[in-house]
Design an enzyme around this catalytic site. Structure first.
Site, PDB file in Angstrom:
ATOM      1  N   ASP A  90     109.106 -17.099  -0.721  1.00 59.74           N
ATOM      2  CA  ASP A  90     108.373 -18.273  -1.187  1.00 59.74           C
ATOM      3  C   ASP A  90     108.259 -18.088  -2.695  1.00 59.74           C
ATOM      4  OD1 ASP A  90     106.456 -20.040  -2.091  1.00 59.74           O
ATOM      5  OD2 ASP A  90     105.196 -19.847  -0.307  1.00 59.74           O
ATOM      6  N   LYS A 128     110.273 -31.551 -13.313  1.00 62.42           N
ATOM      7  CA  LYS A 128     111.723 -31.524 -13.566  1.00 62.42           C
ATOM      8  C   LYS A 128     112.021 -31.711 -15.057  1.00 62.42           C
ATOM      9  CE  LYS A 128     113.161 -30.914  -9.279  1.00 62.42           C
ATOM     10  NZ  LYS A 128     113.905 -29.714  -8.884  1.00 62.42           N
ATOM     11  N   GLY A 173     116.446 -21.403  -1.921  1.00 65.93           N
ATOM     12  CA  GLY A 173     116.401 -22.555  -1.010  1.00 65.93           C
ATOM     13  C   GLY A 173     117.783 -22.894  -0.464  1.00 65.93           C
ATOM     14  N   ALA A 220     107.450 -34.703 -13.989  1.00 64.26           N
ATOM     15  CA  ALA A 220     106.979 -33.798 -15.055  1.00 64.26           C
ATOM     16  C   ALA A 220     107.513 -32.384 -14.828  1.00 64.26           C
ATOM     17  CB  ALA A 220     105.457 -33.790 -15.102  1.00 64.26           C
ATOM     18  N   ILE A 224     120.533 -37.774  -3.508  1.00 64.37           N
ATOM     19  CA  ILE A 224     121.446 -36.964  -2.704  1.00 64.37           C
ATOM     20  C   ILE A 224     121.024 -37.027  -1.238  1.00 64.37           C
ATOM     21  CG2 ILE A 224     122.508 -34.673  -2.467  1.00 64.37           C
ATOM     22  CD1 ILE A 224     122.970 -35.952  -5.252  1.00 64.37           C
ATOM     23  N   TYR A 277     106.265 -34.667  -9.887  1.00 66.55           N
ATOM     24  CA  TYR A 277     107.665 -34.250  -9.657  1.00 66.55           C
ATOM     25  C   TYR A 277     108.484 -34.438 -10.936  1.00 66.55           C
ATOM     26  CZ  TYR A 277     112.319 -34.037  -7.518  1.00 66.55           C
ATOM     27  OH  TYR A 277     113.623 -33.699  -7.203  1.00 66.55           O
ATOM     28  N   SER A 291     116.483 -32.946 -11.913  1.00 67.80           N
ATOM     29  CA  SER A 291     116.559 -34.241 -11.229  1.00 67.80           C
ATOM     30  C   SER A 291     116.748 -35.337 -12.275  1.00 67.80           C
ATOM     31  CB  SER A 291     115.250 -34.523 -10.483  1.00 67.80           C
ATOM     32  OG  SER A 291     115.196 -35.881 -10.074  1.00 67.80           O
ATOM     33  N   ASN A 304     117.468 -23.565  -7.127  1.00 70.33           N
ATOM     34  CA  ASN A 304     117.606 -24.836  -6.422  1.00 70.33           C
ATOM     35  C   ASN A 304     116.332 -25.227  -5.670  1.00 70.33           C
ATOM     36  OD1 ASN A 304     119.088 -26.955  -4.661  1.00 70.33           O
ATOM     37  ND2 ASN A 304     118.387 -25.441  -3.154  1.00 70.33           N
TER      38      ASN A 304
HETATM   39  P1  NDP Z   1     115.489 -30.100   0.803  1.00 72.00           P
HETATM   40  O1  NDP Z   1     114.089 -30.544   1.054  1.00 72.00           O
HETATM   41  O2  NDP Z   1     116.516 -30.331   1.829  1.00 72.00           O
HETATM   42  O3  NDP Z   1     115.495 -28.555   0.415  1.00 72.00           O
HETATM   43  C1  NDP Z   1     114.536 -27.990  -0.424  1.00 72.00           C
HETATM   44  C2  NDP Z   1     114.764 -26.498  -0.457  1.00 72.00           C
HETATM   45  O4  NDP Z   1     113.775 -25.876  -1.273  1.00 72.00           O
HETATM   46  C3  NDP Z   1     114.658 -25.863   0.931  1.00 72.00           C
HETATM   47  O5  NDP Z   1     115.687 -24.916   1.074  1.00 72.00           O
HETATM   48  C4  NDP Z   1     113.303 -25.170   0.895  1.00 72.00           C
HETATM   49  O6  NDP Z   1     113.257 -23.998   1.686  1.00 72.00           O
HETATM   50  C5  NDP Z   1     113.205 -24.792  -0.556  1.00 72.00           C
HETATM   51  N1  NDP Z   1     111.816 -24.600  -0.974  1.00 72.00           N
HETATM   52  C6  NDP Z   1     110.846 -25.525  -1.121  1.00 72.00           C
HETATM   53  N2  NDP Z   1     109.696 -24.935  -1.511  1.00 72.00           N
HETATM   54  C7  NDP Z   1     109.941 -23.614  -1.627  1.00 72.00           C
HETATM   55  C8  NDP Z   1     109.165 -22.477  -1.990  1.00 72.00           C
HETATM   56  N3  NDP Z   1     107.875 -22.569  -2.318  1.00 72.00           N
HETATM   57  N4  NDP Z   1     109.752 -21.274  -1.982  1.00 72.00           N
HETATM   58  C9  NDP Z   1     111.051 -21.147  -1.645  1.00 72.00           C
HETATM   59  N5  NDP Z   1     111.843 -22.168  -1.284  1.00 72.00           N
HETATM   60  C10 NDP Z   1     111.290 -23.383  -1.271  1.00 72.00           C
HETATM   61  O7  NDP Z   1     115.881 -30.821  -0.556  1.00 72.00           O
HETATM   62  P2  NDP Z   1     117.233 -30.863  -1.393  1.00 72.00           P
HETATM   63  O8  NDP Z   1     118.243 -29.947  -0.856  1.00 72.00           O
HETATM   64  O9  NDP Z   1     117.559 -32.278  -1.590  1.00 72.00           O
HETATM   65  O10 NDP Z   1     116.664 -30.310  -2.795  1.00 72.00           O
HETATM   66  C11 NDP Z   1     117.198 -29.194  -3.478  1.00 72.00           C
HETATM   67  C12 NDP Z   1     116.848 -29.329  -4.946  1.00 72.00           C
HETATM   68  O11 NDP Z   1     117.476 -30.505  -5.476  1.00 72.00           O
HETATM   69  C13 NDP Z   1     115.350 -29.499  -5.240  1.00 72.00           C
HETATM   70  O12 NDP Z   1     114.997 -28.761  -6.383  1.00 72.00           O
HETATM   71  C14 NDP Z   1     115.209 -30.980  -5.486  1.00 72.00           C
HETATM   72  O13 NDP Z   1     114.102 -31.274  -6.289  1.00 72.00           O
HETATM   73  C15 NDP Z   1     116.535 -31.291  -6.172  1.00 72.00           C
HETATM   74  N6  NDP Z   1     116.908 -32.688  -6.128  1.00 72.00           N
HETATM   75  C16 NDP Z   1     117.159 -33.323  -4.939  1.00 72.00           C
HETATM   76  C17 NDP Z   1     117.500 -34.661  -4.928  1.00 72.00           C
HETATM   77  C18 NDP Z   1     117.775 -35.425  -3.688  1.00 72.00           C
HETATM   78  O14 NDP Z   1     117.927 -36.660  -3.782  1.00 72.00           O
HETATM   79  N7  NDP Z   1     117.891 -34.825  -2.534  1.00 72.00           N
HETATM   80  C19 NDP Z   1     117.593 -35.430  -6.194  1.00 72.00           C
HETATM   81  C20 NDP Z   1     117.321 -34.655  -7.368  1.00 72.00           C
HETATM   82  C21 NDP Z   1     116.999 -33.332  -7.320  1.00 72.00           C
HETATM   83  P3  NDP Z   1     112.820 -24.066   3.250  1.00 72.00           P
HETATM   84  O15 NDP Z   1     113.257 -25.402   3.733  1.00 72.00           O
HETATM   85  O16 NDP Z   1     113.495 -22.912   3.901  1.00 72.00           O
HETATM   86  O17 NDP Z   1     111.335 -23.955   3.247  1.00 72.00           O
END
Ligand code: NDP
Length: 234
Positions: A54, A146, A8, A144, A175, A142, A129, A77
């Site tokens: 994916d 994490k 991601g 659960a 974030i 979510y 998280s 991530n």
């Molecule tokens: P974004 O929604 O900006 O990014 C999420 C990323 O995950 C994207 O790159 C997306 O890829 C990828 N993704 C989602 N589902 C899939 C899948 N099935 N296969 C492959 N890639 C996937 O969120 P963040 O950058 O904020 O989140 C990144 C991580 O940080 C996550 O795990 C989130 O739970 C965690 N997090 C975020 C927080 C926040 O406040 N932002 C707080 C705590 C944790 P694409 O877009 O190309 O589909």
């Protein structure tokens, strides 16, 4: 030069990780799913390589593994969130969140671990998280998923430590990424008011911690859960 695979990586926290690891001279590879254009642009800018994957699709994981080969550092991530009352979470919503955040992370890790074991070196960094630590209203699936990542991290740390592989989890707070773009402004303000550092975190805050965990200096840290949340869970 050590190689790092970031899932991601095209947007948000993942993008921050790609930029920071590339700036530090790592051989960076990252995955994207829906953000192809952003991924291609970022790969060009950072001299890294982008791959479609994916993480809920085992066929995709196998192809990714074939294309990428071995990696020294894996950063899990990719993740999704979903805000719903527990009574509104049906099987589909549960599977969507848990299969991405927990099962996808496990399946991807399982693919890349054998090379780390034979190489007697590896760093696995999972992005959890603070809600996996504290629980979160209207995000049972979510939180659960994490919390499950914490169990996965600690178990893998024990199993893989003898192979010189460390496994740690960063637990971000709120974030500033697209994940929060539809959040109710009053809720966001309340969260920031409760945060001792009084601001949202940035992808740079998370990347700084990941860079440290990937470094030689962190070789004695494993099974750790590190909140990067401005003190929210303190
Ligand atoms: P974004 O929604 O900006 O990014 C999420 C990323 O995950 C994207 O790159 C997306 O890829 C990828 N993704 C989602 N589902 C899939 C899948 N099935 N296969 C492959 N890639 C996937 O969120 P963040 O950058 O904020 O989140 C990144 C991580 O940080 C996550 O795990 C989130 O739970 C965690 N997090 C975020 C927080 C926040 O406040 N932002 C707080 C705590 C944790 P694409 O877009 O190309 O589909």
């Amino acid at each position: 030069m050590k190689s790092v695979l970031i899932t991601g990586g095209a947007v948000g926290i993942g993008k921050g990780l790609v930029i920071h690891f590339a700036n530090k001279g790592y051989n960076v590879m990252f995955t994207y799913r829906s953000h192809k254009e952003e991924a291609m642009e970022l790969a060009k800018k950072t001299n890294s390589r982008a791959f479609y994957c994916d993480i809920t699709n085992m066929k995709n994981i196998r192809s990714l593994h074939e294309e990428v080969g071995r990696v020294d550092i894996l950063i899990n991530n990719a993740g999704v969130s979903d805000i719903k009352m527990c009574t509104e979470i049906d099987d589909l919503a549960w599977d969507y969140v848990v299969n991405t955040n927990l099962k996808g992370t496990f399946l991807l890790t399982k693919s890349f671990v054998p090379h780390m074991i034979s190489n007697k070196f590896g760093r696995i960094i999972n992005i959890g998280s603070m809600w996996g630590l504290n629980g979160s209203s209207c995000e049972v699936h979510y939180a659960a998923s994490k919390a499950g990542l914490i169990g996965l991290t600690k178990s893998l740390a024990k199993e893989l430590g003898p192979s010189n592989i460390t496994v740690n989890l960063i637990a971000p707070g709120v974030i500033d990424t697209d994940m929060n773009k539809n959040a109710d402004p009053a809720t966001l303000k309340a969260l920031i008011d409760e945060c001792p550092i009084s601001r949202m975190g940035t992808p740079d805050d998370i990347a700084a911690c990941a860079i440290f965990l990937a470094s030689e200096e962190a070789s004695y840290i494993t099974g750790a859960v590190i909140p990067v949340d401005g003190g929210y869970t303190a």
